[in-house]
Design a protein around this motif. Structure first.
Motif, PDB file in Angstrom:
ATOM      1  N   SER A   1      33.786  45.092  22.933  1.00  0.00           N
ATOM      2  CA  SER A   1      33.703  44.729  21.514  1.00  0.00           C
ATOM      3  C   SER A   1      32.917  43.432  21.336  1.00  0.00           C
ATOM      4  CB  SER A   1      35.101  44.548  20.930  1.00  0.00           C
ATOM      5  OG  SER A   1      35.809  45.748  20.975  1.00  0.00           O
ATOM      6  N   MET A   2      33.151  42.469  22.224  1.00  0.00           N
ATOM      7  CA  MET A   2      32.414  41.199  22.123  1.00  0.00           C
ATOM      8  C   MET A   2      30.925  41.394  22.387  1.00  0.00           C
ATOM      9  SD  MET A   2      34.888  38.232  23.613  1.00  0.00           S
ATOM     10  CE  MET A   2      35.850  39.115  24.817  1.00  0.00           C
ATOM     11  N   LYS A   3      30.578  42.259  23.349  1.00  0.00           N
ATOM     12  CA  LYS A   3      29.167  42.528  23.623  1.00  0.00           C
ATOM     13  C   LYS A   3      28.499  43.186  22.425  1.00  0.00           C
ATOM     14  CE  LYS A   3      29.341  42.851  28.646  1.00  0.00           C
ATOM     15  NZ  LYS A   3      29.226  43.739  29.812  1.00  0.00           N
ATOM     16  N   GLU A   4      29.205  44.120  21.792  1.00  0.00           N
ATOM     17  CA  GLU A   4      28.662  44.779  20.605  1.00  0.00           C
ATOM     18  C   GLU A   4      28.473  43.778  19.465  1.00  0.00           C
ATOM     19  OE1 GLU A   4      30.018  48.179  17.438  1.00  0.00           O
ATOM     20  OE2 GLU A   4      30.678  48.395  19.514  1.00  0.00           O
ATOM     21  N   LEU A   5      29.453  42.905  19.307  1.00  0.00           N
ATOM     22  CA  LEU A   5      29.361  41.871  18.273  1.00  0.00           C
ATOM     23  C   LEU A   5      28.193  40.931  18.559  1.00  0.00           C
ATOM     24  CD1 LEU A   5      30.625  40.578  15.744  1.00  0.00           C
ATOM     25  CD2 LEU A   5      32.016  39.195  17.304  1.00  0.00           C
ATOM     26  N   GLN A   6      28.013  40.581  19.822  1.00  0.00           N
ATOM     27  CA  GLN A   6      26.913  39.707  20.196  1.00  0.00           C
ATOM     28  C   GLN A   6      25.564  40.363  19.877  1.00  0.00           C
ATOM     29  OE1 GLN A   6      26.743  38.742  24.340  1.00  0.00           O
ATOM     30  NE2 GLN A   6      25.115  37.233  24.078  1.00  0.00           N
ATOM     31  N   LYS A   7      25.438  41.657  20.162  1.00  0.00           N
ATOM     32  CA  LYS A   7      24.193  42.368  19.843  1.00  0.00           C
ATOM     33  C   LYS A   7      23.941  42.363  18.340  1.00  0.00           C
ATOM     34  CE  LYS A   7      24.226  45.466  23.818  1.00  0.00           C
ATOM     35  NZ  LYS A   7      24.408  46.849  24.267  1.00  0.00           N
ATOM     36  N   ASN A   8      24.999  42.582  17.549  1.00  0.00           N
ATOM     37  CA  ASN A   8      24.848  42.575  16.092  1.00  0.00           C
ATOM     38  C   ASN A   8      24.435  41.198  15.587  1.00  0.00           C
ATOM     39  OD1 ASN A   8      25.550  45.264  15.918  1.00  0.00           O
ATOM     40  ND2 ASN A   8      27.694  44.860  15.443  1.00  0.00           N
ATOM     41  N   VAL A   9      25.021  40.156  16.150  1.00  0.00           N
ATOM     42  CA  VAL A   9      24.672  38.789  15.732  1.00  0.00           C
ATOM     43  C   VAL A   9      23.232  38.482  16.105  1.00  0.00           C
ATOM     44  CG1 VAL A   9      25.150  36.353  16.206  1.00  0.00           C
ATOM     45  CG2 VAL A   9      27.033  37.908  15.740  1.00  0.00           C
ATOM     46  N   GLU A  10      22.820  38.878  17.317  1.00  0.00           N
ATOM     47  CA  GLU A  10      21.443  38.635  17.726  1.00  0.00           C
ATOM     48  C   GLU A  10      20.454  39.390  16.833  1.00  0.00           C
ATOM     49  OE1 GLU A  10      21.365  39.730  21.819  1.00  0.00           O
ATOM     50  OE2 GLU A  10      22.257  37.835  22.487  1.00  0.00           O
TER      51      GLU A  10
END
Length: 150
Positions: free
Chosen positions: A97-106
């Motif tokens: 979930s954190m990796k997905e969130l990081q991709k969305n933020v980037e």
């Protein structure tokens, strides 16, 4: 494929733990009741040959308590392994979930940077300042509202 195998193993372990949680008390109580009843019955059978003394009863009670303690330690061991596996699964889900969130933020930051470049070029060509706080995030992208300050 390894992740799918882990999930299947965890589901099997979850079923076993549910079964243990539901039945452990009943098994322990039945074990104590049957062994005490067995001691009582055997005391009548062997009373003709040999006296049942407190020392003999104490030995049987110690044996019963040892069996119960062993059973509970095995259940405790299964619970600790189960809790460890569940913790690892939750950590993996959180990390995903954190990796997905990081991709969305980037991706969002990249869109903002692109919009700032476009807005900056337009303000240089027209000679006016554009308020950056008027860029509003939308679900389908970004919408720019130009309000010129004079």
């Amino acid at each position: 494929m390894g992740n799918l195998s882990k999930r299947k193993d965890l589901i099997k372990l979850d079923r076993i733990m549910t079964l243990i949680k539901d039945w452990w008390l009943i098994v322990v109580v039945l074990l104590i009741i049957f062994t005490l009843a067995g001691m009582f019955i055997l005391s009548f059978i062997y009373s003709k040959d040999k006296e049942v003394t407190l020392d003999l009863v104490n030995s049987w009670v110690s044996l019963i308590l040892g069996i119960v303690a062993t059973l509970l330690s095995i259940i405790s061991m299964f619970l600790s392994f189960y809790n460890l596996e569940r913790t690892n699964e939750i950590n993996e889900d959180s990390l995903d979930s954190m990796k997905e969130l990081q991709k969305n933020v980037e991706a969002t930051l990249q869109k903002i940077i692109e919009i700032e470049k476009v807005v900056g070029k337009k303000s240089l060509s027209t000679g006016t300042e554009v308020a950056y706080d008027n860029i509003v995030g939308m679900d389908n992208g970004f919408e720019r509202r130009d309000q010129e300050r004079k």
